[in-house]
Write an enzyme that holds these catalytic residues in place. Structure first.
Site, PDB file in Angstrom:
ATOM      1  N   LYS A 169       0.822  -1.208   0.000  1.00  0.00           N
ATOM      2  CA  LYS A 169       0.000   0.000   0.000  1.00  0.00           C
ATOM      3  C   LYS A 169       0.868   1.275   0.000  1.00  0.00           C
ATOM      4  O   LYS A 169       2.068   1.213   0.271  1.00  0.00           O
ATOM      5  CB  LYS A 169      -0.945  -0.038   1.216  1.00  0.00           C
ATOM      6  N   TYR A 178     -12.557  -2.251  -3.750  1.00  0.00           N
ATOM      7  CA  TYR A 178     -13.080  -2.395  -2.391  1.00  0.00           C
ATOM      8  C   TYR A 178     -14.607  -2.323  -2.357  1.00  0.00           C
ATOM      9  O   TYR A 178     -15.179  -1.919  -1.336  1.00  0.00           O
ATOM     10  CB  TYR A 178     -12.472  -1.340  -1.476  1.00  0.00           C
ATOM     11  N   ASN A 221      -2.324   0.201   6.763  1.00  0.00           N
ATOM     12  CA  ASN A 221      -1.750  -1.006   7.363  1.00  0.00           C
ATOM     13  C   ASN A 221      -0.802  -1.756   6.423  1.00  0.00           C
ATOM     14  O   ASN A 221      -0.630  -2.971   6.547  1.00  0.00           O
ATOM     15  CB  ASN A 221      -2.869  -1.907   7.902  1.00  0.00           C
ATOM     16  N   HIS A 225      -2.101  -5.514   1.578  1.00  0.00           N
ATOM     17  CA  HIS A 225      -3.365  -6.235   1.365  1.00  0.00           C
ATOM     18  C   HIS A 225      -3.040  -7.655   0.947  1.00  0.00           C
ATOM     19  O   HIS A 225      -2.060  -7.885   0.239  1.00  0.00           O
ATOM     20  CB  HIS A 225      -4.178  -5.564   0.245  1.00  0.00           C
ATOM     21  N   GLU A 261      -9.462 -10.843  -7.588  1.00  0.00           N
ATOM     22  CA  GLU A 261      -8.506  -9.746  -7.412  1.00  0.00           C
ATOM     23  C   GLU A 261      -7.352  -9.827  -8.411  1.00  0.00           C
ATOM     24  O   GLU A 261      -6.879  -8.801  -8.905  1.00  0.00           O
ATOM     25  CB  GLU A 261      -7.980  -9.752  -5.970  1.00  0.00           C
TER      26      GLU A 261
HETATM   27  P1  ATP Z   1      -6.931  -6.416   3.335  1.00  0.00           P
HETATM   28  O1  ATP Z   1      -8.208  -6.662   2.580  1.00  0.00           O
HETATM   29  O2  ATP Z   1      -6.334  -5.049   3.116  1.00  0.00           O
HETATM   30  O3  ATP Z   1      -5.924  -7.515   3.240  1.00  0.00           O
HETATM   31  P2  ATP Z   1      -8.292  -7.367   5.540  1.00  0.00           P
HETATM   32  O4  ATP Z   1      -8.905  -8.352   4.623  1.00  0.00           O
HETATM   33  O5  ATP Z   1      -7.549  -7.873   6.731  1.00  0.00           O
HETATM   34  O6  ATP Z   1      -7.274  -6.444   4.850  1.00  0.00           O
HETATM   35  P3  ATP Z   1     -10.753  -5.890   5.361  1.00  0.00           P
HETATM   36  O7  ATP Z   1     -11.747  -6.104   6.421  1.00  0.00           O
HETATM   37  O8  ATP Z   1     -10.947  -6.534   4.028  1.00  0.00           O
HETATM   38  O9  ATP Z   1      -9.338  -6.285   5.983  1.00  0.00           O
HETATM   39  O10 ATP Z   1     -10.577  -4.330   5.169  1.00  0.00           O
HETATM   40  C1  ATP Z   1      -9.888  -3.827   4.050  1.00  0.00           C
HETATM   41  C2  ATP Z   1      -8.997  -2.679   4.482  1.00  0.00           C
HETATM   42  O11 ATP Z   1      -9.808  -1.601   4.958  1.00  0.00           O
HETATM   43  C3  ATP Z   1      -8.067  -2.991   5.664  1.00  0.00           C
HETATM   44  O12 ATP Z   1      -6.863  -3.608   5.272  1.00  0.00           O
HETATM   45  C4  ATP Z   1      -7.834  -1.602   6.241  1.00  0.00           C
HETATM   46  O13 ATP Z   1      -6.867  -0.901   5.446  1.00  0.00           O
HETATM   47  C5  ATP Z   1      -9.181  -0.935   6.048  1.00  0.00           C
HETATM   48  N1  ATP Z   1     -10.045  -1.083   7.224  1.00  0.00           N
HETATM   49  C6  ATP Z   1     -10.800  -2.148   7.543  1.00  0.00           C
HETATM   50  N2  ATP Z   1     -11.500  -1.968   8.674  1.00  0.00           N
HETATM   51  C7  ATP Z   1     -11.164  -0.733   9.101  1.00  0.00           C
HETATM   52  C8  ATP Z   1     -11.535   0.056  10.222  1.00  0.00           C
HETATM   53  N3  ATP Z   1     -12.416  -0.406  11.137  1.00  0.00           N
HETATM   54  N4  ATP Z   1     -10.994   1.279  10.344  1.00  0.00           N
HETATM   55  C9  ATP Z   1     -10.134   1.754   9.434  1.00  0.00           C
HETATM   56  N5  ATP Z   1      -9.732   1.052   8.326  1.00  0.00           N
HETATM   57  C10 ATP Z   1     -10.240  -0.164   8.178  1.00  0.00           C
HETATM   58 MG    MG Z   2      -9.964  -7.976   2.861  1.00  0.00          MG
END
Ligand code: ATP
Ligand code: MG
Length: 137
Positions: free
Chosen positions: A9, A49, A112, A115, A126
């Site tokens: 990211k 997303y 974070n 992804h 994806e």
């Molecule tokens: P990713 O899809 O990025 O690998 P993930 O599958 O662990 O991460 P998801 O629940 O799919 O997490 O959320 C996608 C992304 O949205 C997260 O990686 C984070 O960057 C952001 N995100 C998710 N939940 C929150 C939250 N509660 N507050 C802020 N950002 C969030």
């Molecule tokens: Mg995810």
């Protein structure tokens, strides 16, 4: 062997962590079989997303993901999806185990660092999203 989609990211690209993160993938036996650097448009990030549309963090997430270039990769290996998620650590870096990518390179819940696909169907969607012409194998 399995394929998964990884994104380094914008915050991790900006802090020159591409080499360190790719090194972890390779060391763990995940092979980079496709790679593309791009600066996503709002349309691209919103479509990628789409499952999170309407959630409270959506606008912040899309704003962040379009704030700078990202490195998108297809990783191949045994149990690539689970292995990648283990290397990444928990989504919220506050809960990420020591030594994981997010523990070391995340700046916040949204920023974070990486992804990773969460299931085989997601990985297929994806990878097709970013590599519509297929990948080099
Ligand atoms: P990713 O899809 O990025 O690998 P993930 O599958 O662990 O991460 P998801 O629940 O799919 O997490 O959320 C996608 C992304 O949205 C997260 O990686 C984070 O960057 C952001 N995100 C998710 N939940 C929150 C939250 N509660 N507050 C802020 N950002 C969030
Ligand atoms: Mg995810």
């Amino acid at each position: 062997e399995q394929l998964t989609l990884s994104i380094i990211k914008p915050n991790a690209v900006a802090k020159n962590a591409i080499g360190a993160i790719c090194g972890r993938f390779e060391q763990a036996g995940l092979q980079i079989v496709a790679a593309r650097m791009l600066h996503m448009s709002l349309e691209q990030a919103s479509a990628f997303y789409a499952e999170h549309q309407g959630k409270g963090f959506f606008d912040e997430l899309v704003g962040f993901m379009t704030s700078g270039p990202v490195l998108v990769m297809a990783l191949q290996g045994e149990d690539a999806i689970a292995k990648n998620r283990e290397l990444m650590g928990a989504t919220n870096p506050a809960n990420a185990a020591p030594g994981t990518i997010r523990a070391d390179f995340a700046d916040s819940f949204t920023e974070n660092a990486v992804h990773g696909s969460d299931a085989p169907e997601t990985a297929e969607r994806e990878i097709g999203f970013f590599f519509p012409d297929g990948i080099c194998k």
